[in-house]
Design a protein around this motif. Structure first.
Motif, PDB file in Angstrom:
ATOM      1  N   VAL A   1       0.840  -1.199   0.000  1.00 17.45           N
ATOM      2  CA  VAL A   1       0.000   0.000   0.000  1.00 17.45           C
ATOM      3  C   VAL A   1       0.874   1.247   0.000  1.00 17.45           C
ATOM      4  CG1 VAL A   1      -1.769   1.280   1.240  1.00 17.45           C
ATOM      5  CG2 VAL A   1      -1.847  -1.215   1.192  1.00 17.45           C
ATOM      6  N   THR A   2       1.934   1.233   0.798  1.00 17.75           N
ATOM      7  CA  THR A   2       2.834   2.381   0.864  1.00 17.75           C
ATOM      8  C   THR A   2       3.438   2.669  -0.504  1.00 17.75           C
ATOM      9  OG1 THR A   2       3.379   1.865   3.165  1.00 17.75           O
ATOM     10  CG2 THR A   2       4.887   3.325   1.979  1.00 17.75           C
ATOM     11  N   GLU A   3       3.889   1.608  -1.184  1.00 17.70           N
ATOM     12  CA  GLU A   3       4.480   1.803  -2.505  1.00 17.70           C
ATOM     13  C   GLU A   3       3.451   2.311  -3.505  1.00 17.70           C
ATOM     14  OE1 GLU A   3       6.198  -1.946  -3.414  1.00 17.70           O
ATOM     15  OE2 GLU A   3       8.013  -1.587  -2.226  1.00 17.70           O
ATOM     16  N   ALA A   4       2.205   1.871  -3.352  1.00 13.97           N
ATOM     17  CA  ALA A   4       1.155   2.317  -4.268  1.00 13.97           C
ATOM     18  C   ALA A   4       0.851   3.794  -4.090  1.00 13.97           C
ATOM     19  CB  ALA A   4      -0.114   1.486  -4.056  1.00 13.97           C
ATOM     20  N   LEU A   5       0.813   4.236  -2.833  1.00 11.04           N
ATOM     21  CA  LEU A   5       0.493   5.641  -2.568  1.00 11.04           C
ATOM     22  C   LEU A   5       1.673   6.554  -2.867  1.00 11.04           C
ATOM     23  CD1 LEU A   5      -1.586   5.429   0.729  1.00 11.04           C
ATOM     24  CD2 LEU A   5      -2.410   5.869  -1.581  1.00 11.04           C
ATOM     25  N   PHE A   6       2.873   6.106  -2.557  1.00 10.76           N
ATOM     26  CA  PHE A   6       4.056   6.933  -2.772  1.00 10.76           C
ATOM     27  C   PHE A   6       4.759   6.557  -4.076  1.00 10.76           C
ATOM     28  CE2 PHE A   6       4.321   7.343   2.087  1.00 10.76           C
ATOM     29  CZ  PHE A   6       3.506   8.455   2.065  1.00 10.76           C
ATOM     30  N   ARG A   7       3.955   6.297  -5.112  1.00  8.62           N
ATOM     31  CA  ARG A   7       4.498   6.005  -6.440  1.00  8.62           C
ATOM     32  C   ARG A   7       4.747   7.321  -7.173  1.00  8.62           C
ATOM     33  NH1 ARG A   7      -0.881   5.866  -6.405  1.00  8.62           N
ATOM     34  NH2 ARG A   7      -2.053   6.655  -8.199  1.00  8.62           N
ATOM     35  N   PRO A   8       5.506   7.302  -8.256  1.00  4.60           N
ATOM     36  CA  PRO A   8       5.778   8.544  -8.988  1.00  4.60           C
ATOM     37  C   PRO A   8       4.497   9.217  -9.464  1.00  4.60           C
ATOM     38  CG  PRO A   8       7.299   6.834  -9.668  1.00  4.60           C
ATOM     39  CD  PRO A   8       6.282   6.164  -8.787  1.00  4.60           C
ATOM     40  N   VAL A   9       4.441  10.530  -9.330  1.00  7.59           N
ATOM     41  CA  VAL A   9       3.269  11.269  -9.797  1.00  7.59           C
ATOM     42  C   VAL A   9       3.198  11.181 -11.309  1.00  7.59           C
ATOM     43  CG1 VAL A   9       3.352  12.837  -7.832  1.00  7.59           C
ATOM     44  CG2 VAL A   9       4.518  13.464  -9.938  1.00  7.59           C
TER      45      VAL A   9
ATOM     46  N   GLY B   1       8.953  10.892  -7.467  1.00  7.21           N
ATOM     47  CA  GLY B   1       9.453  11.423  -8.726  1.00  7.21           C
ATOM     48  C   GLY B   1       9.323  12.926  -8.827  1.00  7.21           C
ATOM     49  N   VAL B   2       9.448  13.619  -7.679  1.00  8.25           N
ATOM     50  CA  VAL B   2       9.354  15.079  -7.668  1.00  8.25           C
ATOM     51  C   VAL B   2      10.635  15.657  -7.081  1.00  8.25           C
ATOM     52  CG1 VAL B   2       6.838  15.033  -7.437  1.00  8.25           C
ATOM     53  CG2 VAL B   2       8.264  15.146  -5.366  1.00  8.25           C
ATOM     54  N   SER B   3      10.834  16.944  -7.285  1.00  7.91           N
ATOM     55  CA  SER B   3      11.996  17.599  -6.704  1.00  7.91           C
ATOM     56  C   SER B   3      11.796  17.751  -5.199  1.00  7.91           C
ATOM     57  CB  SER B   3      12.206  18.979  -7.332  1.00  7.91           C
ATOM     58  OG  SER B   3      11.178  19.866  -6.925  1.00  7.91           O
ATOM     59  N   ARG B   4      12.891  17.928  -4.483  1.00  3.89           N
ATOM     60  CA  ARG B   4      12.779  18.125  -3.050  1.00  3.89           C
ATOM     61  C   ARG B   4      12.106  19.456  -2.728  1.00  3.89           C
ATOM     62  NH1 ARG B   4      18.400  15.944  -0.402  1.00  3.89           N
ATOM     63  NH2 ARG B   4      17.238  16.350   1.521  1.00  3.89           N
ATOM     64  N   VAL B   5      12.241  20.436  -3.612  1.00  6.20           N
ATOM     65  CA  VAL B   5      11.552  21.712  -3.416  1.00  6.20           C
ATOM     66  C   VAL B   5      10.042  21.504  -3.484  1.00  6.20           C
ATOM     67  CG1 VAL B   5      11.138  23.995  -4.393  1.00  6.20           C
ATOM     68  CG2 VAL B   5      13.471  23.104  -4.258  1.00  6.20           C
TER      69      VAL B   5
END
Length: 244
Positions: free
Chosen positions: A12-20, A59-63
């Motif tokens: 579930v964690t991997e599914a939610l925190f997948r690349p946008v 898959g996003v920048s740290r900013v």
């Protein structure tokens, strides 16, 4: 000192925190964070993955991630702690949800209707031979919304006027009426979530892209830009309101 981290329910964690998936990186990141918290994948008191790891997963920048975390923190869902055991933690006491202005089914109904109407309106507007008055109307509405600060009620009014101006120059009074009706429903939903400065900045950039495509007569580009813009708003609404 012990601390709980988001380690259980790996799938579930991997599914939610997948690349946008979209160009609305900020809005979709906010949605993912809120989903994880609401679904209990990130429970009260638990520490979110390290910023570097979470940004890489999404898959996003740290900013962009920091802006999203700040927005979620301002809404009361997470808090930052300093020191050896610091990081970003889900708040021990989550905000009490305000009464939802619409059940989840109605939320998706409104978002679908809005997508169909406004993507159609912008495509029709870009395909028309606009008069000088039409062009002036669009440009004025764009400047109007671009110049407002983050005062919620005033921003919503000016944002609404721009979207209605696009429908107006499409040349169909019936379409303009339909867009006005759905915008009223959308605003009721938007009033139930925080107004985020990063989202306003992003929306204003998207507004310029949309209007420029209309003025250039590029209907496919106008439709694509509007679809991306609407999906950003939809991501925030689903993030804050879905599941209430």
């Amino acid at each position: 000192m012990s601390q709980r981290t988001v380690t259980e329910h790996k799938g579930v964690t991997e599914a939610l925190f997948r690349p946008v998936r979209t160009r609305n990186a900020f809005e979709e990141t906010v949605e993912r964070l809120l989903q994880a918290i609401r679904l209990g994948v990130a429970a009260p008191g638990e520490k979110l993955p390290a910023e570097r790891d979470l940004a890489a997963r999404l898959g996003v920048s740290r900013v962009t991630l920091r802006d999203a975390i700040r927005a979620v923190a301002d809404a009361g869902y997470v808090e930052s702690r300093r020191g050896r055991y610091g990081g970003t933690f889900v708040a021990e006491s989550l905000p009490s949800p305000a009464p939802s202005p619409a059940p989840a089914g109605d939320l998706e109904d409104v978002l679908t209707l809005r997508h169909v109407l406004e993507c159609g309106a912008v495509e029709a507007a870009a395909a028309r031979a606009l008069t000088p008055a039409d062009r002036q109307h669009l440009t004025a509405a764009l400047l109007d919304v671009s110049g407002v600060d983050t005062e919620q009620a005033e921003y919503r009014r000016r944002d609404s006027r721009l979207h209605l101006a696009i429908a107006e120059v499409a040349g169909s009074p019936s379409l303009t009426t339909a867009v006005a009706d759905v915008r009223t429903r959308v605003n009721e939903l938007l009033d139930a979530i925080p107004l985020l400065a990063a989202n306003i900045e992003h929306s204003n950039t998207q507004h310029r892209t949309i209007v420029n495509a209309i003025l250039a007569g590029d209907a496919p580009a106008a439709r694509q830009a509007m679809a991306e813009h609407l999906e950003g708003t939809a991501a925030l609404l689903r993030g804050f309101l879905a599941g209430r």
